[in-house]
Design a protein around this motif. Structure first.
Motif, short mmCIF file in Angstrom:
data_model
loop_
_atom_site.label_atom_id
_atom_site.label_comp_id
_atom_site.label_asym_id
_atom_site.label_seq_id
_atom_site.Cartn_x
_atom_site.Cartn_y
_atom_site.Cartn_z
N PRO A 54 -42.80 40.10 -6.84
CA PRO A 54 -41.95 38.74 -7.78
C PRO A 54 -41.28 39.99 -8.59
O PRO A 54 -41.07 41.38 -9.06
CB PRO A 54 -42.10 37.78 -9.23
CG PRO A 54 -43.84 38.45 -8.26
CD PRO A 54 -43.67 39.69 -6.98
N LEU A 55 -39.23 40.29 -8.69
CA LEU A 55 -38.93 41.05 -9.60
C LEU A 55 -38.16 40.46 -10.04
O LEU A 55 -37.08 39.03 -9.99
CB LEU A 55 -37.70 42.17 -8.65
CG LEU A 55 -39.10 42.97 -7.68
CD1 LEU A 55 -38.36 43.38 -5.91
CD2 LEU A 55 -39.87 43.49 -8.97
N PRO A 56 -36.71 40.95 -10.73
CA PRO A 56 -35.97 40.26 -11.75
C PRO A 56 -35.00 39.87 -11.15
O PRO A 56 -34.22 40.87 -9.65
CB PRO A 56 -35.51 40.99 -12.93
CG PRO A 56 -35.95 42.07 -12.18
CD PRO A 56 -37.23 41.94 -11.78
N VAL A 57 -34.22 39.17 -10.70
CA VAL A 57 -33.03 38.63 -9.66
C VAL A 57 -31.19 38.63 -10.20
O VAL A 57 -29.94 38.55 -9.62
CB VAL A 57 -33.30 37.56 -8.87
CG1 VAL A 57 -34.57 37.70 -7.63
CG2 VAL A 57 -32.95 36.03 -9.21
N ALA A 58 -31.43 39.35 -11.37
CA ALA A 58 -29.60 39.08 -12.44
C ALA A 58 -29.30 37.26 -11.53
O ALA A 58 -29.92 35.83 -11.58
CB ALA A 58 -29.51 40.00 -11.81
N SER A 59 -28.27 37.70 -11.51
CA SER A 59 -27.14 36.61 -11.14
C SER A 59 -27.61 35.61 -9.64
O SER A 59 -26.55 34.79 -9.72
CB SER A 59 -25.68 36.67 -11.30
OG SER A 59 -25.00 36.49 -12.88
N THR A 60 -28.17 36.48 -9.07
CA THR A 60 -28.29 35.61 -7.48
C THR A 60 -28.92 34.33 -7.91
O THR A 60 -29.43 33.27 -7.04
CB THR A 60 -29.09 36.68 -6.64
OG1 THR A 60 -30.30 36.61 -7.12
CG2 THR A 60 -28.29 37.66 -6.29
N THR A 61 -29.87 34.15 -9.20
CA THR A 61 -29.71 33.38 -9.11
C THR A 61 -28.92 31.46 -10.11
O THR A 61 -29.53 30.65 -9.36
CB THR A 61 -30.93 33.27 -11.46
OG1 THR A 61 -31.61 34.00 -11.27
CG2 THR A 61 -31.26 32.31 -11.77
N SER A 135 -36.34 23.49 -15.85
CA SER A 135 -36.71 22.98 -14.93
C SER A 135 -36.89 21.99 -13.80
O SER A 135 -37.86 22.07 -12.47
CB SER A 135 -37.66 21.67 -15.61
OG SER A 135 -38.24 21.97 -16.83
N MET A 136 -36.05 22.05 -13.57
CA MET A 136 -35.09 20.96 -12.24
C MET A 136 -35.40 22.40 -11.43
O MET A 136 -35.01 22.03 -9.70
CB MET A 136 -33.92 20.16 -12.48
CG MET A 136 -33.74 19.23 -13.20
SD MET A 136 -31.93 18.81 -13.53
CE MET A 136 -31.86 18.80 -11.87
N MET A 137 -35.09 24.28 -11.73
CA MET A 137 -34.99 24.52 -10.77
C MET A 137 -36.08 24.84 -10.08
O MET A 137 -36.88 25.31 -9.15
CB MET A 137 -33.86 26.19 -12.05
CG MET A 137 -32.79 25.65 -11.94
SD MET A 137 -32.04 26.60 -13.21
CE MET A 137 -32.27 28.46 -11.68
N SER A 152 -35.97 31.15 -15.13
CA SER A 152 -36.68 30.87 -17.54
C SER A 152 -34.91 31.03 -17.76
O SER A 152 -34.96 29.71 -18.67
CB SER A 152 -36.73 31.61 -18.07
OG SER A 152 -35.84 32.74 -17.03
N THR A 153 -33.75 30.86 -16.97
CA THR A 153 -32.27 30.68 -17.55
C THR A 153 -31.67 30.21 -16.00
O THR A 153 -32.02 30.61 -14.77
CB THR A 153 -31.46 32.20 -17.62
OG1 THR A 153 -31.43 32.81 -16.99
CG2 THR A 153 -32.05 32.13 -19.00
N GLU A 159 -33.93 36.73 -19.69
CA GLU A 159 -34.59 36.09 -20.74
C GLU A 159 -35.94 34.92 -20.50
O GLU A 159 -36.26 34.12 -19.35
CB GLU A 159 -33.14 35.10 -21.83
CG GLU A 159 -32.22 35.77 -21.75
CD GLU A 159 -31.53 34.79 -22.23
OE1 GLU A 159 -31.72 33.51 -22.04
OE2 GLU A 159 -30.41 35.02 -22.84
N GLY A 160 -37.07 35.51 -21.00
CA GLY A 160 -38.00 34.78 -20.35
C GLY A 160 -38.90 35.07 -19.61
O GLY A 160 -39.17 33.99 -18.58
N GLY A 161 -38.66 36.06 -18.68
CA GLY A 161 -38.93 36.45 -17.06
C GLY A 161 -38.77 35.33 -16.26
O GLY A 161 -39.32 35.13 -15.59
N ASN A 162 -37.14 35.93 -15.87
CA ASN A 162 -36.58 35.08 -14.36
C ASN A 162 -37.19 36.13 -13.23
O ASN A 162 -36.59 36.65 -13.49
CB ASN A 162 -34.69 34.99 -15.18
CG ASN A 162 -34.53 34.08 -14.30
OD1 ASN A 162 -34.68 33.41 -14.01
ND2 ASN A 162 -33.97 35.17 -12.94
#
Length: 375
Positions: A54-61, A135-137, A152-153, A159-162
């Protein structure tokens, strides 16, 4: 005994050589904090490096945000941008209070210039709040088997561990590309967005789209915490692949080089050469029709897959007269490692008329003779 040892050693060296040759195609991906290459045709991973971490994935979210957005009804229905969507840092599509948009425009705004304002506006419009949309995501992530993901966003800000993983992001990208509206959106280089009283000119941050015609998308990302993230896709000789790299500096060049090496490793085969023809018995006539396939497209395979190709005809035990030239009578399938990769329609190449004078018994007997090859 020495001969056996020598033969075993030689075999191992040959296998190792083949493995190294194939692995060379992924050179550079090991420099990412995590990476993965996904074969969309066979729906399997062909390379993984730290891919489940698990890693932060920035705008690929925003791949997830865009997919959920484009699955909504009334994509072209206009509405005012929610003011609270504009209170965000980072990249923006340039929205202002009072702009009129629709979900399709917001999808373009979040995918091309990576607008956090667009992602937030879509989330609030769809779910009423960013929190409910998140939550939907996460529900969709769970349904897709993304086991190491927690969003988380809607935008991907830290923010909040995405977080997610290279493997999970490849699974998400594969699912998203099956949505034709998403595929079109992710592949656009530029777009002029009408937001009511003015236009916004959007340009895709994915440089690969401008450098390589084989590239079909998908999304870039960057934050200080995540580093450079890139999820890309390319169609090589008709076979699509997805590459994910998380936290890697030279991502555009590495992705492009891997695609180039994969493309040079692929062989194109005509299904016509794999098709062995055959016949189908026509019940009640004692006759049979010869089979043909109409399409002359090509399939792309790696050399090490050639020996694992299997073909088979899916034809009913009996056809029923009349059968005319060009009638579709079944299908022809091609598989690799038991995974079906191609299915083409099979047609009759000759005509068989109904023969009413034959009794039911005679017709059945002739059909059985024909089917089993009795004289």
């Amino acid at each position: 005994m020495k001969k056996c040892v020598s033969f075993l050693l030689l075999s191992c060296l040959v296998l190792l050589s083949a493995f190294l040759s194939f692995a060379d195609g992924f050179y550079g991906l090991e420099n990412a904090r995590a990476s993965a290459v996904y074969d969309c045709l066979k729906e399997e991973f062909i390379y993984e490096n730290n891919s489940c971490t698990p890693l932060p994935v920035a705008s690929t979210t925003k791949i997830m945000t865009c997919l959920l957005t484009l699955e909504q009804q009334k994509l072209s229905e206009e509405f005012l941008v929610p003011p609270e969507a504009l209170k965000t840092e980072g990249s923006s599509m340039g929205l202002s209070e009072g702009d009129r948009v629709n979900l399709k425009t917001l999808a373009l705004g979040m995918m091309l210039p990576s607008g956090n304002d667009a992602a937030n506006a879509a989330a609030i419009r769809i779910a009423g709040s960013k929190e409910k949309f998140v939550s939907m995501m996460n529900e969709r992530a769970k349904a897709l088997g993304m086991e190491n993901t927690r969003f988380s966003t809607p935008s991907g800000l830290d923010e909040g561990g995405n977080f997610s993983s290279a493997r999970d992001m490849a699974l998400l990208a594969s699912a998203a590309l099956k949505n034709e509206e998403f595929r079109r959106t992710a592949s656009l280089k530029t777009f002029r967005a009408d937001v009511g009283e003015r236009y916004l000119y959007l340009k895709n941050h994915n440089r690969l789209l401008f450098r390589n015609e084989s590239v079909t998308g998908i999304k870039t990302g960057f934050t200080k915490k995540a580093g450079r993230c890139l999820v890309s896709s390319a169609c090589l000789k008709g076979r699509e692949f997805i590459i994910v790299t998380l936290n890697m500096g030279d991502d555009f060049n590495v992705h492009e080089n891997v695609y180039r090496r994969l493309d040079s490793s692929l062989l194109q085969i005509s299904p016509q050469k794999l098709f062995k023809g055959g016949f189908a018995a026509v019940a009640g006539t004692g006759e049979r029709v010869s089979l043909m396939i109409g399409e002359n497209s090509k399939i792309a395979v790696f050399e090490n897959e050639l020996s694992r190709i299997k073909t088979y005809n899916k034809i009913p035990p009996f056809l029923y007269a009349p059968v005319n030239v060009g009638d579709e009578v079944g299908s022809f399938a091609v598989s690799i490692d038991e995974k079906e990769i191609l299915s083409l329609a099979v047609y009759a190449s000759n005509r068989v008329q109904a023969e009413e004078q034959l009794s039911l018994f005679e017709g059945a007997w002739l059909s059985l003779k024909n089917f089993f090859g009795f004289e």
